[in-house]
Write a protein that holds these residues in place. Structure first.
Motif, PDB file in Angstrom:
ATOM      1  N   SER A  90       0.782  -1.191  -0.025  1.00  0.00           N
ATOM      2  CA  SER A  90       0.045   0.064   0.028  1.00  0.00           C
ATOM      3  C   SER A  90       0.777   1.355   0.074  1.00  0.00           C
ATOM      4  CB  SER A  90      -1.047  -0.176   1.278  1.00  0.00           C
ATOM      5  OG  SER A  90      -0.335  -0.073   2.400  1.00  0.00           O
ATOM      6  N   TRP A  96      -4.874   0.887  -1.591  1.00  0.00           N
ATOM      7  CA  TRP A  96      -5.022  -0.532  -0.603  1.00  0.00           C
ATOM      8  C   TRP A  96      -4.699   0.030   0.917  1.00  0.00           C
ATOM      9  CZ3 TRP A  96      -2.260  -5.447  -2.350  1.00  0.00           C
ATOM     10  CH2 TRP A  96      -2.910  -6.025  -3.378  1.00  0.00           C
ATOM     11  N   LYS A  97      -4.242   1.616   1.093  1.00  0.00           N
ATOM     12  CA  LYS A  97      -4.186   2.061   2.362  1.00  0.00           C
ATOM     13  C   LYS A  97      -5.654   2.380   2.994  1.00  0.00           C
ATOM     14  CE  LYS A  97       0.033   5.128   2.085  1.00  0.00           C
ATOM     15  NZ  LYS A  97       0.802   4.347   3.095  1.00  0.00           N
ATOM     16  N   ARG A 103      -3.881  -3.376   3.451  1.00  0.00           N
ATOM     17  CA  ARG A 103      -2.969  -2.301   3.865  1.00  0.00           C
ATOM     18  C   ARG A 103      -1.561  -2.852   4.241  1.00  0.00           C
ATOM     19  NH1 ARG A 103      -6.227  -0.320   8.995  1.00  0.00           N
ATOM     20  NH2 ARG A 103      -7.365   0.707   7.126  1.00  0.00           N
TER      21      ARG A 103
END
Length: 399
Positions: A90, A96-97, A103
């Protein structure tokens, strides 16, 4: 085993495959200690026996693309410090964070298929309505907004790749960290490589790998760019293109990205695949140049999670963990292949493998999905494994 007997045995395995309609034609290239000792072609492009297979033919490599396309670029970016195998992915793929289940996934886990990612998403379902293309995603003529070409007179909306990324970003992840083969991250890698380098994905590969290594036939969308080599067809596509697919990627997900993807889409000749696998077998060296650092390549071909019953390296496939103990019909690849060996297979009937311990490169190319993907005789006859084993047993040092 003398040369004549070796050829006779290899010919018998291949011609039996053609007779049983495992494929209409095939090609085998084998190098020992950096020297090509076997390169033969068999059969025809199709069962009508019109066009013979030639050594310069291009094949749709399917998932072999994964180790010939994005993987060398990712290796280079890792050794340059632009990617960290053990940092959260991420950091580099920002969406994706915001995903709790993604994450903390690392690039190492993704490349070793240890991340728990969903195996596959059929993006064609987004494009078709009752078998017909949705006009909001597909047009028959190109325009500024529809320039990603999937086939003759099939153009995909440019923003559709972002829709694919969003669906991947939201896809479920298994809570257990265990081996599960997934091609989803490979769809992301070309965009990641462009983001990190500022170059187009295709240009970056040509500049740093294909041209320096003398592999000009490794190309995406050969039909679109008018590549001069003959191209072996794959499948009569009854779902999307409704035609014999030749020179356009067989994999539907890759086709919806305009044919340029990290999971599939590359075409190439046996000779150039052999050069790439020799390059990997030499741990990043070919000719008189060290293109990738030895330590980088060794790390990528190492089994990453053996304690989790996962045989995979980073991107590379590896022998089954107990492969040398298995009979031929259960082994993958040949039971004589060393634990140091590595490679990849492709859905269309392709297979590449290198063994730095035995100094053996093995390339097998076929279009086993012709005329359709239901043809599974390639697997049932165990052709690739039997051929691979034959060359290990043939005392190749004498050739």
């Amino acid at each position: 085993m003398d040369r004549e007997l070796l050829h006779a045995k290899a010919d018998s395995i291949i011609t039996n495959g053609i007779k049983k309609e495992a494929f209409p034609g095939a090609q085998v290239l084998v190098a020992k200690s950096g020297k090509i000792i076997f390169h033969e072609v068999y059969g025809y492009h199709t069962y009508d026996s019109i066009q013979k297979v030639d050594k310069t033919d291009l094949y749709d490599l399917a998932s072999v693309t994964k180790i010939m396309g994005p993987l060398p670029a990712l290796m280079k970016l890792v050794e340059e410090g632009k990617l960290d195998l053990d940092a959260p992915f991420s950091q580099y793929w920002k969406p994706w964070k915001r995903r709790k289940d993604k994450r903390d996934i690392t690039l190492r886990e993704l490349l070793a298929h240890q991340a728990g990612m969903q195996p596959y998403i059929v993006f064609l379902n987004e494009v078709l309505d009752d078998g017909k293309p949705k006009r909001r995603f597909v047009r028959s003529v190109p325009s500024d907004r529809f320039s990603a070409q999937a086939y003759d007179s099939i153009f995909i909306k440019n923003s559709f790749s972002r829709k694919m990324f969003r669906k991947i970003n939201r896809s479920p992840v298994k809570a257990e960290k265990e081996y599960l083969y997934s091609g989803l991250a490979s769809l992301i890698y070309p965009q990641l490589i462009e983001d990190l380098t500022g170059d187009s994905y295709e240009y970056y590969l040509k500049k740093h790998f294909y041209l320096p290594l003398g592999c000009p036939s490794l190309v995406y969308t050969p039909e679109r760019i008018g590549f001069p080599n003959a191209i072996v067809p794959t499948e009569f596509d009854t779902l999307f293109r409704h035609d014999l697919t030749r020179g356009w990627v067989h994999d539907e997900n890759a086709s919806l990205m305009g044919g340029v993807s990290g999971n599939a889409g590359l075409f190439g000749t046996a000779m150039d695949l052999g050069r790439m696998m020799q390059f990997y077998q030499n741990f990043g060296w070919l000719g008189n140049e060290q293109i990738l650092q030895k330590e980088t390549v060794k790390e990528f071909i190492r089994v990453q999670y053996p304690d989790n019953d996962n045989r995979r390296g980073l991107g590379f496939d590896k022998p089954l963990l107990n492969n040398s103990e298995l009979p031929l019909e259960e082994a993958y690849p040949a039971p004589a292949a060393s634990k140091a060996s590595f490679g990849h297979s492709g859905f269309t009937g392709t297979f590449v493998w290198a063994d730095p311990e035995k100094e053996l490169v093995f390339i097998f190319l076929s279009n086993r999905v012709y005329p359709d993907r239901s043809h599974r005789m390639l697997y049932e006859l165990n052709i690739r494994t039997a051929l691979h084993q034959l060359f290990y047993e043939s005392q190749l040092s004498s050739y």
